[in-house]
Design a protein around this motif. Structure first.
Motif, PDB file in Angstrom:
ATOM      1  N   GLY A   7       1.186   5.524   5.273  1.00 15.86           N
ATOM      2  CA  GLY A   7       0.034   4.828   5.839  1.00 15.86           C
ATOM      3  C   GLY A   7      -0.068   3.437   5.263  1.00 15.86           C
ATOM      4  N   PRO A   8      -0.914   2.596   5.867  1.00 14.18           N
ATOM      5  CA  PRO A   8      -1.060   1.222   5.392  1.00 14.18           C
ATOM      6  C   PRO A   8      -1.858   1.146   4.084  1.00 14.18           C
ATOM      7  N   ALA A   9      -1.890  -0.054   3.502  1.00 14.27           N
ATOM      8  CA  ALA A   9      -2.627  -0.274   2.255  1.00 14.27           C
ATOM      9  C   ALA A   9      -4.100   0.072   2.440  1.00 14.27           C
ATOM     10  N   GLY A  10      -4.662   0.762   1.453  1.00 13.08           N
ATOM     11  CA  GLY A  10      -6.088   1.055   1.492  1.00 13.08           C
ATOM     12  C   GLY A  10      -6.454   2.240   2.372  1.00 13.08           C
ATOM     13  N   SER A  11      -5.459   2.965   2.875  1.00 11.65           N
ATOM     14  CA  SER A  11      -5.780   4.118   3.727  1.00 11.65           C
ATOM     15  C   SER A  11      -6.112   5.338   2.864  1.00 11.65           C
ATOM     16  N   ALA A 140      10.698  16.510   5.704  1.00  9.68           N
ATOM     17  CA  ALA A 140       9.654  16.924   4.750  1.00  9.68           C
ATOM     18  C   ALA A 140       8.883  18.129   5.300  1.00  9.68           C
ATOM     19  N   ASP A 141       8.387  18.972   4.397  1.00  6.91           N
ATOM     20  CA  ASP A 141       7.667  20.177   4.831  1.00  6.91           C
ATOM     21  C   ASP A 141       6.328  19.842   5.465  1.00  6.91           C
ATOM     22  N   VAL A 142       5.668  18.813   4.916  1.00  7.52           N
ATOM     23  CA  VAL A 142       4.387  18.373   5.472  1.00  7.52           C
ATOM     24  C   VAL A 142       4.456  16.860   5.613  1.00  7.52           C
ATOM     25  N   LYS A 143       4.018  16.348   6.761  1.00  5.81           N
ATOM     26  CA  LYS A 143       3.973  14.893   6.940  1.00  5.81           C
ATOM     27  C   LYS A 143       2.561  14.496   7.369  1.00  5.81           C
ATOM     28  N   ILE A 144       1.999  13.591   6.598  1.00  5.75           N
ATOM     29  CA  ILE A 144       0.652  13.122   6.904  1.00  5.75           C
ATOM     30  C   ILE A 144       0.727  11.610   7.101  1.00  5.75           C
ATOM     31  N   PHE A 145       0.027  11.094   8.101  1.00  2.00           N
ATOM     32  CA  PHE A 145      -0.080   9.641   8.248  1.00  2.00           C
ATOM     33  C   PHE A 145      -1.562   9.290   8.174  1.00  2.00           C
ATOM     34  N   LEU A 146      -1.927   8.528   7.122  1.00  2.00           N
ATOM     35  CA  LEU A 146      -3.327   8.154   6.942  1.00  2.00           C
ATOM     36  C   LEU A 146      -3.565   6.759   7.494  1.00  2.00           C
ATOM     37  N   ASP A 147      -4.712   6.577   8.117  1.00  2.00           N
ATOM     38  CA  ASP A 147      -5.062   5.240   8.600  1.00  2.00           C
ATOM     39  C   ASP A 147      -6.567   5.053   8.456  1.00  2.00           C
ATOM     40  N   ARG A 155     -12.158  -3.223   1.859  1.00  2.00           N
ATOM     41  CA  ARG A 155     -13.257  -2.943   0.912  1.00  2.00           C
ATOM     42  C   ARG A 155     -12.734  -2.036  -0.222  1.00  2.00           C
ATOM     43  N   ARG A 156     -11.950  -1.025   0.142  1.00  2.00           N
ATOM     44  CA  ARG A 156     -11.411  -0.111  -0.886  1.00  2.00           C
ATOM     45  C   ARG A 156     -10.498  -0.872  -1.848  1.00  2.00           C
ATOM     46  N   ARG A 157      -9.662  -1.758  -1.291  1.00  2.00           N
ATOM     47  CA  ARG A 157      -8.744  -2.534  -2.136  1.00  2.00           C
ATOM     48  C   ARG A 157      -9.515  -3.459  -3.073  1.00  2.00           C
ATOM     49  N   TRP A 158     -10.619  -4.032  -2.545  1.00  2.00           N
ATOM     50  CA  TRP A 158     -11.445  -4.938  -3.336  1.00  2.00           C
ATOM     51  C   TRP A 158     -12.035  -4.171  -4.531  1.00  2.00           C
ATOM     52  N   VAL A 159     -12.516  -2.970  -4.263  1.00  2.00           N
ATOM     53  CA  VAL A 159     -13.059  -2.142  -5.346  1.00  2.00           C
ATOM     54  C   VAL A 159     -11.971  -1.863  -6.389  1.00  2.00           C
ATOM     55  N   ILE A 199       1.002  14.407  10.935  1.00  2.00           N
ATOM     56  CA  ILE A 199      -0.395  14.631  11.327  1.00  2.00           C
ATOM     57  C   ILE A 199      -1.169  13.347  11.021  1.00  2.00           C
ATOM     58  N   LEU A 200      -1.816  12.795  12.031  1.00  2.00           N
ATOM     59  CA  LEU A 200      -2.561  11.546  11.846  1.00  2.00           C
ATOM     60  C   LEU A 200      -3.989  11.854  11.402  1.00  2.00           C
ATOM     61  N   ILE A 201      -4.398  11.238  10.295  1.00  2.00           N
ATOM     62  CA  ILE A 201      -5.786  11.407   9.843  1.00  2.00           C
ATOM     63  C   ILE A 201      -6.412  10.023   9.675  1.00  2.00           C
ATOM     64  N   ASP A 202      -7.480   9.773  10.430  1.00  2.00           N
ATOM     65  CA  ASP A 202      -8.188   8.497  10.308  1.00  2.00           C
ATOM     66  C   ASP A 202      -9.282   8.689   9.251  1.00  2.00           C
ATOM     67  N   THR A 203      -9.178   7.916   8.169  1.00  2.00           N
ATOM     68  CA  THR A 203     -10.092   8.140   7.034  1.00  2.00           C
ATOM     69  C   THR A 203     -11.272   7.157   7.028  1.00  2.00           C
ATOM     70  N   THR A 204     -11.413   6.375   8.131  1.00  2.00           N
ATOM     71  CA  THR A 204     -12.474   5.354   8.154  1.00  2.00           C
ATOM     72  C   THR A 204     -13.839   5.942   7.776  1.00  2.00           C
TER      73      THR A 204
END
Ligand code: DC
Length: 228
Positions: A7-11, A140-147, A155-159, A199-204
């Motif tokens: 996933g991208p930075a800060g995901s 891989a046995d499990v693949k997760i893509f976070l966004d 904001r997370r990166r700033w913290v 598996i795509l997980i949007d963590t917004t």
């Protein structure tokens, strides 16, 4: 057992992977830290991120990864650089050096070697990065893509920067992050991309705890199936 989290930075990849490693006993491998160490070596040598400078970097380049209470400790040429690789300067350089084919080839090989030796010891690994599910461990046995949305990720990166004692403007972080994402997503070799079977997980709108629990249940279900 290999769990790939991309996933991208800060995901939220690092915080999730670290917590998951703690909870499940899997070994955590932060591949971004490896590219950051390469970037630091370019900066130490004061050379541009170009292919012709790679041999100079390899002339003196030895990485040592070990585990500490806060995740992964990384040493470059015998010096612990775990904190130094987190500065904004190294962050920017890391996405520049990661487009270089010789850098990627060496890092991917090293990541596969580390995981294979853990598996030989009977331990699973949880690997986070950009190309883990697509290139480094396509089976891989499990693949997760976070966004997550760019604003939330910035904001997370700033913290993170603030808590690391670096004072940075939040808008500047968002601009740098969007620029870095663009470079990571559009490079020719191994761009940041969701694997078809990830598996795509949007963590917004998820709290860190919610996101950890969601992924933990996916990983545990897979571990249980393997044990049967
Ligand atoms: O995850 P991170 O922010 O620490 O990663 C730093 C940079 O390293 C990121 O901008 C792109 C690069 N990277 C990569 O190209 N492939 C990976 N598997 C991990 C990181």
């Amino acid at each position: 057992m290999i769990v790939a989290i991309d996933g991208p930075a800060g995901s939220g990849k690092s915080s999730t992977a670290r917590a998951l490693a703690d909870r499940t006993g899997l070994i955590y491998l932060d591949t971004g830290a490896m590219y950051r160490a390469v970037a630091l070596r370019f900066l130490q040598l004061q050379v541009d991120a170009s292919e012709e400078n790679v041999p100079l970097v390899w002339e003196k380049f030895s990485l040592d990864l070990s585990h500490s209470a806060d995740g992964m400790k990384i040493s470059l040429n015998g010096v612990d650089v775990s904190k130094e690789i987190r500065t904004p300067e190294v962050t920017d350089m890391s996405s520049r050096v990661s487009v270089l084919p010789d850098v990627r080839a060496r890092m991917v090989q090293e990541q596969q070697r580390i995981a294979a030796s853990r598996e030989e010891e009977g331990k699973g690994v949880i690997v986070e990065g950009r190309d883990i599910g697509t290139v480094v461990f396509p089976s891989a046995d499990v693949k997760i893509f976070l966004d997550a949305s760019p604003g939330v990720r910035a904001r997370r990166r700033w913290v993170d920067f603030e808590s690391g004692g670096h004072e940075v403007d939040q808008k500047a972080i968002e601009n740098a992050l969007v620029e870095r994402d663009e470079r990571d997503r559009t490079r020719t070799i191994s761009p940041l991309k969701k694997a078809d079977d990830a598996i795509l997980i949007d963590t917004t709108h998820l709290s860190l705890n919610e996101q950890i629990e969601m992924i933990e249940s996916i990983v545990r279900e897979r571990m249980d199936r393997r044990a049967v």
